[in-house]
Every structure is written in structure tokens, then in C-alpha cells.
Design an enzyme around this catalytic site. Structure first.
Site, short mmCIF file in Angstrom:
data_model
loop_
_atom_site.label_atom_id
_atom_site.label_comp_id
_atom_site.label_asym_id
_atom_site.label_seq_id
_atom_site.Cartn_x
_atom_site.Cartn_y
_atom_site.Cartn_z
N SER A 1 0.83 -1.20 0.00
CA SER A 1 0.00 0.00 0.00
C SER A 1 0.86 1.26 0.00
O SER A 1 1.87 1.33 0.70
CB SER A 1 -0.90 0.01 1.24
OG SER A 1 -1.73 1.15 1.21
N ALA B 1 -3.96 3.96 0.78
CA ALA B 1 -4.90 4.16 1.88
C ALA B 1 -6.09 5.04 1.48
O ALA B 1 -5.94 6.01 0.76
CB ALA B 1 -4.19 4.80 3.07
N CYS C 1 0.12 4.21 10.37
CA CYS C 1 0.76 5.25 9.58
C CYS C 1 1.46 6.24 10.52
O CYS C 1 0.81 6.84 11.37
CB CYS C 1 -0.24 6.00 8.70
SG CYS C 1 0.57 7.33 7.78
N ILE D 1 5.60 -5.37 8.32
CA ILE D 1 5.48 -4.22 9.21
C ILE D 1 5.29 -2.93 8.40
O ILE D 1 5.72 -2.85 7.25
CB ILE D 1 6.74 -4.06 10.12
CG1 ILE D 1 7.99 -3.92 9.26
CG2 ILE D 1 6.85 -5.21 11.08
CD1 ILE D 1 9.27 -3.61 10.01
N GLY E 1 12.46 0.19 2.96
CA GLY E 1 13.56 -0.29 2.13
C GLY E 1 14.38 -1.36 2.83
O GLY E 1 14.09 -1.75 3.97
N GLY F 1 11.23 -3.98 3.02
CA GLY F 1 12.51 -4.02 2.32
C GLY F 1 12.71 -5.16 1.34
O GLY F 1 13.84 -5.43 0.93
N GLY G 1 7.31 -2.91 -1.46
CA GLY G 1 7.02 -1.47 -1.45
C GLY G 1 8.06 -0.65 -2.16
O GLY G 1 8.05 -0.48 -3.38
#
Lengths: 304, 251
Positions: A21, A46, A130, A191, A217, A244, A265
């Protein structure tokens, strides 16, 4: 033939790899690079009750082996996401996970409820982690009672499986995970980013306009693996792992630690083709380490 | 359409203090690119690509010239690349300057520092289209100046330095009226400069090229947004820009 299929509450994935996301918008941009049908699933950016602009810029900064971001949940609001973005993604034959955010429990409920009115969304990812908004977000994810409360309320209004996205910015992630499991969560997603800050030497001030940002990352991968491993020992919910991931070997690490599927991500920014490339490599990597299927590797890092 | 590809380094040279000019070869990118677009360049070992504006396009020889400032280890690594090596880019990215629909007879270009390179590709394009070009170029000091002669070959060029070591001592906005009559203006440089230029040139149609730290560079992550007079209230610099109608963005 290595079987990549993974079954999760609300969906069967043809492979365990999906974009995370916030790193993939609503899919349109990356569909210019490749066919989204290759993905295991898509987690949308989101959604909040109303449109949000987000934080001032600069919103990103590079760090050693990663980056900080403080976008601030910018999105067009849940209604427009349902009318304009979900139908686009629904044109692909890929499960859709909607990321649900809010400033108050009522807003979480409103957003979650709104997704009941589309048949194209398979599951919710409850964003209680967030780090980049002043209200909501992490305040629900850092406290076990708050996390349980928002999970329970969202479960009560939603007809979809709910994956609670956990924050690493907490004293004891296992307690939070247990707490949301008891509150009725169908899965976990972990996470989210680690809160960080970078100073800009030329200005002698924090570089990001928001001052703090979420670190993502490769730098955070060992933290993610450690937390998934710890949570897996105490919680029986399926886990979508993230933090990551850049390669198919990274995916296997997450599966071994206890994740049933993974989200990629930051690596999308370095290489827009990273998801299909990982998916292509995954059978070879699983085979090299003696697995006939992805499902077989889940949690195997725990065996005596 | 933008692609991820490897471009071959043809030349690398320092054209001013900490300022590198790199010529890259790729048949597709050089054909598809427009002035004002950028390349999203991978610096080996770094997470985020560097958005670098296109300074010149040579379609005949299949090359793109980019200029960048050496700021940190990523740009330092790029600067150390040798001819024959390959650079991984995603491009051509963003929307460039609109030249074709411009009915202007004379264009005024106002550039500041590392905002000057995209204006050079634009100047070349305007010249090809028979549009007159006047340029006002600002730099920190004489040591930072590049492309002065190249701009002078295209049209009247006014130089400005912060310290007065070359041309006018001060800001580009001090001498905007020196340029005389023009139909359109194009500006690229730091935000305070763009704001001041727009304010002084209000009433003239103009285009601004913005820069911002980028994440994905493809419009997905919303790192590089700017508030704008649009329905959504914002524009993405990487995909809606980097060039915007001067009246469209809120600086």
C-alpha cells in the site's frame, strides 16, 4: 512445476507477491510497465473518509539502503476510490485489498463500511500504523486496547476479511498482534515503516517538511523478519509480510519467518518491474532450497 | 511512452563547478523525448532514482544530453561513469514544454542554476520552429556558469550572478524588463525565483518547470505534488509536470 498458489482469508493468490500500500497508487501507473494480472494481489493506497491532501513537500528523502517518506495519507477519499479506482483494478483478474485509514474510530468504520458496497474488493488492510499523520494512524497501533477496539469496530461493520497492519514503532508487537487476534482480525500485515528523521546539513533543519517520516527499504528488512518470526510463534493468523523486499530470496526469508504472502514497497521505486521480476524468479529460488511450493515454506524457519 | 532501459554513456565532462554534462545514447529515448521532460536515472547502489532534466536532444545521432549537479554520493557515482558504460534510466518521463501549439514569435527564457539545462533544449526547439529566443540566466557565480555561449548562439542572452562575478550583480528578476517585448515566457529554477518571475510577468502567458524530490517518478507515490487550481487541488510534478502553465500551480 513449483506451485506458487497461496490461500488466504478472502482470496486465493496465484503467487504470494503483491505491491504494498502507498507504493503503487491504484495500479494505473504501473500498468504502463506490465500486465497487472501477473501480481498475486494488489493493495491499494490508503483510503480515508474524505479527500486528503497530505503533508507539505519535501515528502521523501533517501537514506542508507532505504528511504523516508511522509506523504500524509494523500488520497481522493473512499467514495472516489470506489467509483473511479476500484473499477479500473477490477478489470484485472487479481484480488484487491483496500487499505483503510482514519483519524477516529468512526472514520475507520465509515471507510470500511463503504467498501461493503463494491463486490470487487476481497479484503481490507486496516492501517493503524501510519506514522505520518497527526491524528489516527499510529495512535491506534501503538496501544493494544486501542488496536483491539478499532479492529472490533471495523469487523462489526465490514463484510470483508480484515488484515490489521501493525506498526514496528511499539514496545511489544506480539502483545498488539495477540490483542487484534482476540478482537477478531482475520490476518496481519506487517510491518509498516519505522519512524525516522534526516537532517539536511545545508539548512541545519530536518529535511522532510513533516520533520519525521517512515523508514522503508532494505534497511528495515531484518526488523521485519524478526517481528514476523516473533509474532508467528504466538499468533495463528496468516501474515502478509513486508519490509525491504527486493528479491525472490527476500520473499523466501519472509515465508520462512512465518509470512503467508508478501508485499513489495520501496523496491518498486528503484525498479518499476520488481514485482513481476521477483515472481518470475521465485519458483527457481524455492526449488533451489528444496521447496515444491510456496505454501510449504511458510513458517518453516521455526521447525526444530 | 516511457520505458526502463540502459543508455550508453558517450561523453562525461565537468562544464562548470560541480556541474556534469553527460551525453547518453539510445535510439528510442532520443526519438521519444521532448524538451522539458526528464530521465529518472538509477545511481548504482541507491534506492531512489535521480530525476534529471533533458538539456538537449539529438535525434539524428540518437543522443540525449543531461546536466546535473554533484550533490551527494549518488550523483558522484554518476559523474564517475565512463564512456561505454551503461546507465539505467526510466524515461522519457513527464510532460515537456509545449512548443508546437505556441503561436509566439518571441519567447523569453528565465533560468536559475540547475534550472537552466531544460531551457537549453527548449531554446533549440524554439529556434527550429522559427521562434525568437531571449534568455536571462542566473548562476551563483562565474564558476557555476555553463552553456553561456550556446544560449548566445540562439539569441540575446543576459547573464546574472549572485556575486556579480559575471554579468548583472543580483537576481534574474532585476533585469526582466531589459528583455523588452516577448510573447511567452518559460522559466525553470528554484521556487522563490519562479514565484518572483511569475509575479513580475503577470499578464504574459508563461510556463514553469518545477523540481521536487521524487519517489517513484511515475505518479504512484504522491511524493512530488504541488497545490494547483485543479479539481483535485493538486498536480503531480513527475507525471502532470514538470512543466505547468504558470497560472495553474500554487507556489
Amino acid at each position: 512445476m513449483t506451485d506458487l498458489t497461496v490461500k488466504l482469508p478472502g482470496m486465493t493468490l496465484t503467487n504470494p507477491v503483491m505491491p504494498a500500500s502507498g507504493c503503487f497508487g491504484f495500479g494505473r501507473e504501473y500498468s504502463a510497465f506490465y500486465d497487472l494480472n501477473q501480481l498475486g494481489a494488489v493493495i491499494m493506497k490508503a483510503a480515508t473518509g474524505n479527500a486528503r491532501f497530505g503533508n507539505d513537500t519535501p515528502r521523501v528523502a533517501e537514506t542508507a539502503s532505504g528511504m523516508l517518506n511522509a506523504i500524509g495519507l494523500q488520497n481522493p477519499g473512499v467514495q472516489r476510490i470506489i467509483t473511479e479506482e476500484v473499477p479500473y483494478l477490477a478489470g484485472y483478474d487479481v484480488p484487491i485489498i483496500a487499505n483503510v485509514a482514519g483519524s477516529t474510530i468512526a472514520e475507520y468504520e465509515k471507510v470500511a463500511e463503504a467498501f461493503n458496497h463494491t463486490s470487487s474488493v476481497n479484503a481490507l488492510e486496516l492501517n493503524i500504523s501510519c506514522p505520518n499523520v497527526k491524528e489516527g494512524g499510529i495512535q491506534f497501533g501503538a496501544d493494544p486496547d486501542m488496536a483491539a477496539s478499532v479492529t472490533e469496530k471495523v469487523k462489526a461493520v465490514s463484510g470483508l476479511p480484515v488484515y490489521v497492519k501493525l506498526s514496528p514503532n511499539t514496545a511489544d508487537i506480539v502483545t498488539i498482534a495477540r490483542s487484534v487476534e482476540q478482537a477478531g482480525a482475520d490476518g496481519l500485515s506487517m510491518i509498516n515503516t519505522l519512524t525516522g528523521m534526516q537532517m539536511q546539513l545545508s539548512r541545519q533543519r530536518p529535511l522532510l517538511a513533516n520533520e519525521t517520516g517512515g523508514l522503508s527499504g532494505p534497511a528495515i528488512k531484518p526488523v521485519a523478519i524478526r517481528m514476523i518470526y516473533a509474532v508467528k510463534k504466538h499468533v495463528s493468523l496468516p501474515i502478509i509480510g513486508m519490509g525491504g523486499i527486493c528479491t525472490a530470496e527476500d520473499v523466501l526469508e519472509f515465508l520462512l519467518a512465518g509470512a503467508s504472502a508478501v508485499a513489495v514497497g520501496t523496491a518498486n521505486f528503484t525498479n518499476p518491474y520488481v514485482c513481476p521480476e521477483i515472481i518470475k524468479q521465485l519458483p527457481r529460488v524455492l526449488e533451489r532450497y528444496g521447496f515444491d511450493s510456496a505454501a510449504e515454506a511458510i513458517g518453516r524457519g521455526h521447525d526444530e | 511512452m516511457k520505458k526502463r532501459t540502459e543508455m550508453t554513456v558517450e561523453t562525461v565532462q565537468e562544464v562548470a563547478l560541480d556541474t556534469i554534462e553527460m551525453k547518453l545514447n539510445h535510439p528510442y529515448i532520443s526519438t521519444a523525448a521532448q524538451p522539458g521532460q526528464f530521465l529518472h536515472v538509477l545511481a548504482e547502489g541507491h534506492t531512489l532514482r535521480r530525476p534529471i532534466s533533458i538539456a538537449s536532444i539529438d535525434r539524428e545521432y540518437g543522443t540525449i544530453t543531461i546536466l546535473f549537479k554533484v550533490m551527494g554520493s549518488g550523483t558522484k557515482n554518476l559523474a564517475a561513469m565512463k564512456p561505454g558504460m551503461e546507465v539505467n534510466v526510466v524515461g522519457p518521463s513527464g510532460n515537456g514544454f509545449t512548443v508546437q501549439e505556441t503561436p509566439a514569435r518571441t519567447a523569453l527564457l528565465v533560468g536559475g542554476g540547475i534550472g537552466v539545462p531544460p531551457l537549453y533544449g527548449l531554446a533549440e526547439e524554439l529556434q527550429r520552429k522559427g521562434i525568437g529566443v531571449k534568455s536571462i540566466l542566473g548562476f551563483q557565480s562565474r564558476a557555476h556558469v555553463f552553456y553561456k555561449e550556446k544560449f548566445e548562439r540562439i539569441g540575446t542572452t543576459y547573464m546574472v550572478t549572485d556575486d556579480g562575478t559575471l554579468g548583472h550583480h543580483g537576481l534574474v528578476t532585476d533585469i526582466l524588463d531589459k528583455a523588452g517585448r516577448f510573447d511567452h515566457y518559460y522559466s525553470c529554477g528554484p521556487i522563490p525565483m519562479l514565484k518572483a518571475v511569475r509575479e513580475q510577468l503577470r499578464g504574459h502567458p508563461g510556463f514553469l518547470s518545477l523540481e521536487e524530490r521524487m519517489g517513484c517518478g511515475t505518479g504512484a507515490c504522491l511524493a512530488c505534488v504541488v497545490r494547483a487550481e485543479t479539481e483535485s487541488g493538486y498536480q503531480k510534478i513527475c507525471t502532470d509536470g514538470p512543466v505547468f502553465d504558470a497560472d495553474e500551480v500554487i507556489l
